[in-house]
Design a protein around this motif. Structure first.
Motif, PDB file in Angstrom:
ATOM      1  N   PRO A  88      15.064  -2.726  10.948  1.00  0.00           N
ATOM      2  CA  PRO A  88      13.203  -3.343  11.189  1.00  0.00           C
ATOM      3  C   PRO A  88      12.799  -2.757   9.993  1.00  0.00           C
ATOM      4  O   PRO A  88      13.894  -2.255   8.914  1.00  0.00           O
ATOM      5  N   PRO A  89      11.683  -3.633   9.568  1.00  0.00           N
ATOM      6  CA  PRO A  89      10.963  -3.486   8.268  1.00  0.00           C
ATOM      7  C   PRO A  89      10.694  -2.156   7.748  1.00  0.00           C
ATOM      8  O   PRO A  89      10.140  -1.520   9.000  1.00  0.00           O
ATOM      9  N   ASP A  90      10.773  -1.786   6.455  1.00  0.00           N
ATOM     10  CA  ASP A  90      10.610   0.111   6.444  1.00  0.00           C
ATOM     11  C   ASP A  90       9.256  -0.230   6.385  1.00  0.00           C
ATOM     12  O   ASP A  90       8.588  -1.088   6.114  1.00  0.00           O
ATOM     13  N   ASP A  91       9.499   1.089   6.836  1.00  0.00           N
ATOM     14  CA  ASP A  91       7.905   1.940   6.760  1.00  0.00           C
ATOM     15  C   ASP A  91       7.263   3.074   6.913  1.00  0.00           C
ATOM     16  O   ASP A  91       6.559   3.264   6.875  1.00  0.00           O
ATOM     17  N   PHE A  92       7.614   2.884   5.660  1.00  0.00           N
ATOM     18  CA  PHE A  92       7.691   3.871   4.049  1.00  0.00           C
ATOM     19  C   PHE A  92       5.994   3.584   2.945  1.00  0.00           C
ATOM     20  O   PHE A  92       6.729   2.523   3.548  1.00  0.00           O
ATOM     21  N   ASP A  93       5.412   4.490   2.705  1.00  0.00           N
ATOM     22  CA  ASP A  93       5.200   4.018   1.274  1.00  0.00           C
ATOM     23  C   ASP A  93       5.279   4.577   0.901  1.00  0.00           C
ATOM     24  O   ASP A  93       6.443   4.965   0.311  1.00  0.00           O
ATOM     25  N   LEU A  94       5.141   3.622  -0.429  1.00  0.00           N
ATOM     26  CA  LEU A  94       5.762   3.942  -2.267  1.00  0.00           C
ATOM     27  C   LEU A  94       4.718   5.525  -2.273  1.00  0.00           C
ATOM     28  O   LEU A  94       3.484   5.311  -2.091  1.00  0.00           O
ATOM     29  N   PRO A  95       5.776   6.491  -3.140  1.00  0.00           N
ATOM     30  CA  PRO A  95       5.545   7.209  -3.670  1.00  0.00           C
ATOM     31  C   PRO A  95       4.477   6.928  -4.536  1.00  0.00           C
ATOM     32  O   PRO A  95       4.054   6.190  -5.068  1.00  0.00           O
ATOM     33  N   GLU A  96       3.408   8.070  -4.907  1.00  0.00           N
ATOM     34  CA  GLU A  96       2.185   7.233  -5.583  1.00  0.00           C
ATOM     35  C   GLU A  96       2.469   7.346  -7.414  1.00  0.00           C
ATOM     36  O   GLU A  96       1.970   5.938  -7.404  1.00  0.00           O
ATOM     37  N   GLU A  97       3.118   8.077  -7.130  1.00  0.00           N
ATOM     38  CA  GLU A  97       3.707   8.285  -8.829  1.00  0.00           C
ATOM     39  C   GLU A  97       4.574   6.627  -9.340  1.00  0.00           C
ATOM     40  O   GLU A  97       4.584   5.764 -10.136  1.00  0.00           O
ATOM     41  N   LEU A  98       5.455   6.481  -8.057  1.00  0.00           N
ATOM     42  CA  LEU A  98       5.949   4.536  -7.683  1.00  0.00           C
ATOM     43  C   LEU A  98       5.419   3.735  -8.303  1.00  0.00           C
ATOM     44  O   LEU A  98       5.324   3.139  -8.187  1.00  0.00           O
ATOM     45  N   SER A  99       4.449   3.604  -7.209  1.00  0.00           N
ATOM     46  CA  SER A  99       3.389   2.703  -6.839  1.00  0.00           C
ATOM     47  C   SER A  99       2.437   2.396  -7.829  1.00  0.00           C
ATOM     48  O   SER A  99       2.314   1.258  -8.350  1.00  0.00           O
ATOM     49  N   GLU A 100       1.787   3.532  -8.960  1.00  0.00           N
ATOM     50  CA  GLU A 100       1.409   3.293 -10.397  1.00  0.00           C
ATOM     51  C   GLU A 100       2.118   2.573 -11.316  1.00  0.00           C
ATOM     52  O   GLU A 100       1.746   2.086 -12.037  1.00  0.00           O
TER      53      GLU A 100
END
Length: 192
Positions: free
Chosen positions: A124-136
């Protein structure tokens, strides 16, 4: 044959007899032996089937597409909490390997049949959110985001788990700093 395979078995400090016994079974089943991920890997028509590892607590026979195998006795277990496809059998003696030989042969035969049929694990597609620091960091660096988008889903997942498991923001940031050159090179966390 890759000489690193022979060296692996000759220099195995943990479970040398057990690893050699498992190797013999896999080779008898018609699998090709090669060297991948710093361990002997067993393939069928180029598809990864199994690999062997020696750990402190046990030696393991890992099936890459283990979730596709029928296992009515429940002997196959995930190698880690984030494993989605692989399943392993653990052994601590030659007697256990002897007693489990039919199961091993059945799992290998199933794996070969799966490779012949071209079966793939439907993840299934990953259902996790990127850590805030990685997203930034990705938002701030167009080269990094382009490299990130080129990574395979598994490599992205590995980086997200690695970064996200750090408890402190400073540690997450340090992990991102260390990861950035590898991501830019198109590599996953475990790639050299």
């Amino acid at each position: 044959m890759d000489p690193r395979v022979e060296t692996f078995f000759e220099e195995a400090a943990l479970w040398p007899e057990e690893l050699s016994a498992l190797r013999a079974i896999l080779r008898e089943m018609g699998l090709e032996e090669c060297w991948k991920w710093r361990a002997p890997c067993y393939t069928f028509r180029g598809g990864n089937v199994a690999t062997l590892w020696g750990f402190r607590e046990a030696c393991t026979l890992s099936f890459f597409k283990g979730v596709l195998l029928r296992d009515p006795e429940g002997v196959l277990v995930p190698p880690g909490q984030n494993s989605r496809s692989a399943r392993v059998m653990k052994f601590t003696s030659l007697d256990e390997i002897g007693a489990g030989r039919r199961q091993i042969e059945d799992f290998v035969a199933q794996s070969i049949a799966n490779e012949k049929a071209g079966r793939k694990v439907d993840l299934p597609p990953d259902d996790f959110d990127l850590p805030e620091e990685l997203s930034e960091r990705l938002e701030a660096d167009p080269d990094l985001v382009a490299a990130w988008d080129r990574l395979t889903p598994g490599r992205r997942r590995g980086w997200v788990l690695h970064v996200g498991q750090a408890k402190q923001s400073a540690t997450r940031q340090a992990r991102i700093d260390k990861a950035a050159p590898k991501i830019l090179a198109g590599k996953g966390m475990h790639d050299r």
